[in-house]
Design an enzyme around this catalytic site. Structure first.
Site, PDB file in Angstrom:
ATOM      1  N   LYS A  57      37.036  67.409  18.071  1.00 57.28           N
ATOM      2  CA  LYS A  57      38.333  67.590  18.151  1.00 57.28           C
ATOM      3  C   LYS A  57      39.579  66.735  18.189  1.00 57.28           C
ATOM      4  CE  LYS A  57      37.906  72.528  20.050  1.00 57.28           C
ATOM      5  NZ  LYS A  57      36.388  72.679  20.573  1.00 57.28           N
ATOM      6  N   GLU A 106      46.926  76.349  22.713  1.00 53.55           N
ATOM      7  CA  GLU A 106      46.499  76.970  23.611  1.00 53.55           C
ATOM      8  C   GLU A 106      45.156  76.316  23.794  1.00 53.55           C
ATOM      9  OE1 GLU A 106      46.383  77.339  20.518  1.00 53.55           O
ATOM     10  OE2 GLU A 106      44.240  76.949  19.964  1.00 53.55           O
ATOM     11  N   SER A 142      28.354  68.292  17.100  1.00 50.62           N
ATOM     12  CA  SER A 142      30.032  68.519  17.410  1.00 50.62           C
ATOM     13  C   SER A 142      30.400  67.964  18.746  1.00 50.62           C
ATOM     14  CB  SER A 142      30.619  70.061  17.251  1.00 50.62           C
ATOM     15  OG  SER A 142      29.885  70.602  17.901  1.00 50.62           O
TER      16      SER A 142
HETATM   17  C1  LIG Z   1      35.603  73.563  20.255  1.00 46.82           C
HETATM   18  C2  LIG Z   1      34.246  73.202  19.956  1.00 46.82           C
HETATM   19  C3  LIG Z   1      33.453  73.874  18.952  1.00 46.82           C
HETATM   20  C4  LIG Z   1      33.998  75.065  18.180  1.00 46.82           C
HETATM   21  O1  LIG Z   1      35.074  74.892  17.331  1.00 46.82           O
HETATM   22  P1  LIG Z   1      35.040  74.780  15.920  1.00 46.82           P
HETATM   23  O2  LIG Z   1      36.248  74.944  15.430  1.00 46.82           O
HETATM   24  O3  LIG Z   1      34.040  76.096  15.452  1.00 46.82           O
HETATM   25  O4  LIG Z   1      34.513  73.519  15.444  1.00 46.82           O
HETATM   26  C5  LIG Z   1      32.288  73.465  18.513  1.00 46.82           C
HETATM   27  N1  LIG Z   1      31.730  72.366  19.361  1.00 46.82           N
HETATM   28  C6  LIG Z   1      32.505  71.708  20.157  1.00 46.82           C
HETATM   29  C7  LIG Z   1      31.689  70.433  21.037  1.00 46.82           C
HETATM   30  C8  LIG Z   1      33.772  72.259  20.631  1.00 46.82           C
HETATM   31  O5  LIG Z   1      34.482  71.587  21.389  1.00 46.82           O
END
Ligand SMILES: *Cc1c(COP(=O)(O)O)cnc(C)c1O
Length: 401
Positions: free
Chosen positions: A95, A117, A385
Site C-alpha cells: 500500500k 477511510e 502483498s
Molecule cells: C489491503 C491489503 C490487501 C488488499 O487490497 P488490494 O487492493 O486488493 O491489494 C492485500 N494484502 C495486504 C497485505 C493488504 O494490506
C-alpha cells in the site's frame, strides 16, 4: 497524453469506464474536485521532477526493488513457486506504493491534508506514513468496531500524527468509514485530497492507484526474466479491492502465455451468504459507492454483508479493471477459504521462514493447490502483498502450535 505505465485493457475511456465498469461521480461539487485530481494526476505523470522524486523515495525510503524469491521447499509440491516480496517494503505491504504517489500529488496540488477511510488500518498506516514523510496532515475515518479490533494499527497512526475519526454509524466498519470520510471531504474540498486505498471508487482513483502500483509488475517481469529466464506460467495475487493484483498483472497483460489469476476470499464457504467476500465469483453488476462493478448484493441491490479471515479482503465490491479483465477473459478469479488461508500462512512460516499477511496467504493457498496439479517445469509467481506481523495474535487464537 496517455498513461504509458498501464496496459490499454486497464485504462479508462474518457468517462472513466472500463467496459461497462467504473465511471465518474455525478455529484457536481465532488465531480469538480475529482476532475482537479484527475488533471493533476495526468500532469504529474509527465513531469520529470515528480518522476525523479517518486523514484528516489521508492529506492531509498520504501526499499525498492523488492526481490523475487524462489521458494524451493514450497515448490516440492510440484510447480515452482516464486514470491514477489512486497512484504519487505517499508510499512510491510504494497500500500505504501500508492500512498506515496497520492500524497506527492496532494502536495503538488497545494493541499494541506489527505483524508481516507481504513478498514483493518493498513491503508491508514501507509497513508499516515506518507503524510508524515511529506509534511501533510492526515485524517483517517475508521469504524468503531475496527478501531477496537485493530489496536496496533490505531496506535501506529496516532504516533505518526494522523487524526482518527471514529465512525459509529451502521455496522461501524469499512463501508460506513468510506461514507464518513467522503462527507468530511465534501466540507473541505479546497484544502484536502481524498486518498482511496485500492483500485476502487469513481475516476480517477482506479487508474491512479493502478498507475502507482504498476511498479510491482514492471519490476517483477524484468527481474523474473533476468534471474530465472523467460516468464512465469501464472501470476497470482489476492484480490480485495484489487490493487496489489492489478499492480502485478498489468505488466503481463500482453504476454498471452502468462495466465493472470486473482484469488478471492471464500471465507467459511461460497454456499454461506454473508460469510465470504467472493465478489468476482458470486457478485452481480451494479453501482456501489460511486462506481459500477460486480458486488455482492442482497435481493434489493444493497451491498451484502461480507466476511473474510483477512480484514483487508472483506469489501463487497471490487475494482472495475478486474471486472473488465474478467469479462474480457484475460484474467480468471479463484477462491481460497479461511481454513486454506490459515494452512498456507503456516506452510510459508514453517517451510520458508516467512510470516505472510492473511490477505497474501489467500494467493499462497491457491498457489499451493495449483502447484500440486502441475509438474516441476511450471512456474508460478505469487505477489506476497504484505507481512503477517499484524496477524500473529489472531492466528494463535485460531490454531494451536
Ligand atoms: C489491503 C491489503 C490487501 C488488499 O487490497 P488490494 O487492493 O486488493 O491489494 C492485500 N494484502 C495486504 C497485505 C493488504 O494490506
Amino acid at each position: 497524453m496517455a498513461n504509458e505505465q498501464l496496459n490499454a485493457l486497464v485504462l479508462p475511456d474518457e468517462n472513466g469506464n472500463f467496459g461497462k465498469h467504473g465511471g465518474k461521480i455525478g455529484h457536481p461539487e465532488l465531480a469538480r474536485a475529482l476532475a482537479e485530481i484527475e488533471t493533476g494526476f495526468r500532469n504529474i505523470i509527465q513531469d520529470a521532477d515528480f518522476i525523479s522524486e517518486m523514484k528516489r523515495l521508492q529506492a531509498t525510503y520504501v526499499g525498492r526493488p523488492s526481490p523475487i524469491y524462489h521458494a524451493r521447499t514450497l515448490s516440492q509440491r510440484g510447480a515452482q513457486i516464486y514470491l514477489k516480496r512486497e512484504d519487505l517494503n517499508h510499512t510491510g505491504a504494497h500500500k505504501i506504493n500508492h500512498c506515496i504517489g497520492e500524497v506527492l500529488l496532494a502536495k503538488k496540488l497545494g493541499k494541506k491534508k489527505v483524508i481516507a477511510e481504513t478498514g483493518a488500518g493498513q491503508h491508514g498506516v501507509a497513508l499516515a506514513t506518507a503524510a508524515a514523510l511529506l509534511g501533510l496532515a492526515c485524517e483517517i475515518h475508521m469504524g468503531v468496531v475496527d478501531i477496537a479490533k485493530e489496536h496496533p494499527n490505531v496506535s501506529r497512526m496516532k504516533i505518526l500524527g494522523a487524526k482518527i475519526v471514529p465512525v459509529s454509524a451502521g455496522a461501524g466498519t469499512l463501508k460506513e468509514a468510506v461514507d464518513s470520510a467522503f462527507e468530511s471531504y465534501m466540507g473541505q474540498l479546497d484544502d484536502s485530497m481524498f486518498a482511496i486505498g485500492s483500485v476502487v471508487g469513481p475516476a480517477p482513483y482506479p487508474e491512479m492507484v493502478a498507475y502507482f502500483q504498476s511498479i510491482v509488475g514492471h519490476e517483477a517481469r524484468e527481474q523474473f526474466q533476468t534471474a530465472y529466464g523467460g516468464l512465469p506460467d501464472e501470476v497470482i495475487a489476492c484480490v480485495g479491492g484489487g490493487s496489489n493484483a492489478l499492480g502485478l498483472f498489468n505488466a503481463f497483460i500482453d504476454d498471452k502465455n502468462v495466465e493472470l489469476v486473482g484469488v478471492e476470499p471464500a471465507g467459511e464457504g461460497l454456499d454461506k451468504p454473508g460469510r465470504h467476500a467472493a465478489t468476482m465469483t458470486l457478485g452481480k453488476f451494479g453501482n456501489i459507492q460511486g462506481f459500477n462493478c460486480y458486488y455482492l448484493q442482497e435481493a434489493d441491490g444493497t451491498p451484502a454483508a461480507v466476511h473474510s479471515i483477512a480484514s483487508g479482503l472483506d469489501y463487497p465490491g471490487v475494482g472495475p479493471q478486474h471486472c473488465h479483465l474478467k469479462d474480457s477473459g484475460r484474467a480468471r478469479y479463484e477462491t481460497a477459504t479461511d481454513a486454506e488461508c490459515l494452512d498456507a500462512f503456516m506452510a510459508l512460516s514453517r517451510e520458508e521462514g516467512i510470516i505472510p499477511a492473511l490477505e497474501s496467504s489467500h494467493a499462497v493457498a491457491y498457489a499451493l493447490r495449483r502447484a500440486a496439479q502441475l509438474d516441476s517445469s511450471k512456474r508460478l509467481l505469487v505477489n506476497l502483498s504484505g507481512r503477517g506481523d499484524k496477524d500473529i495474535d489472531f492466528v494463535l487464537e485460531k490454531i494451536t502450535v
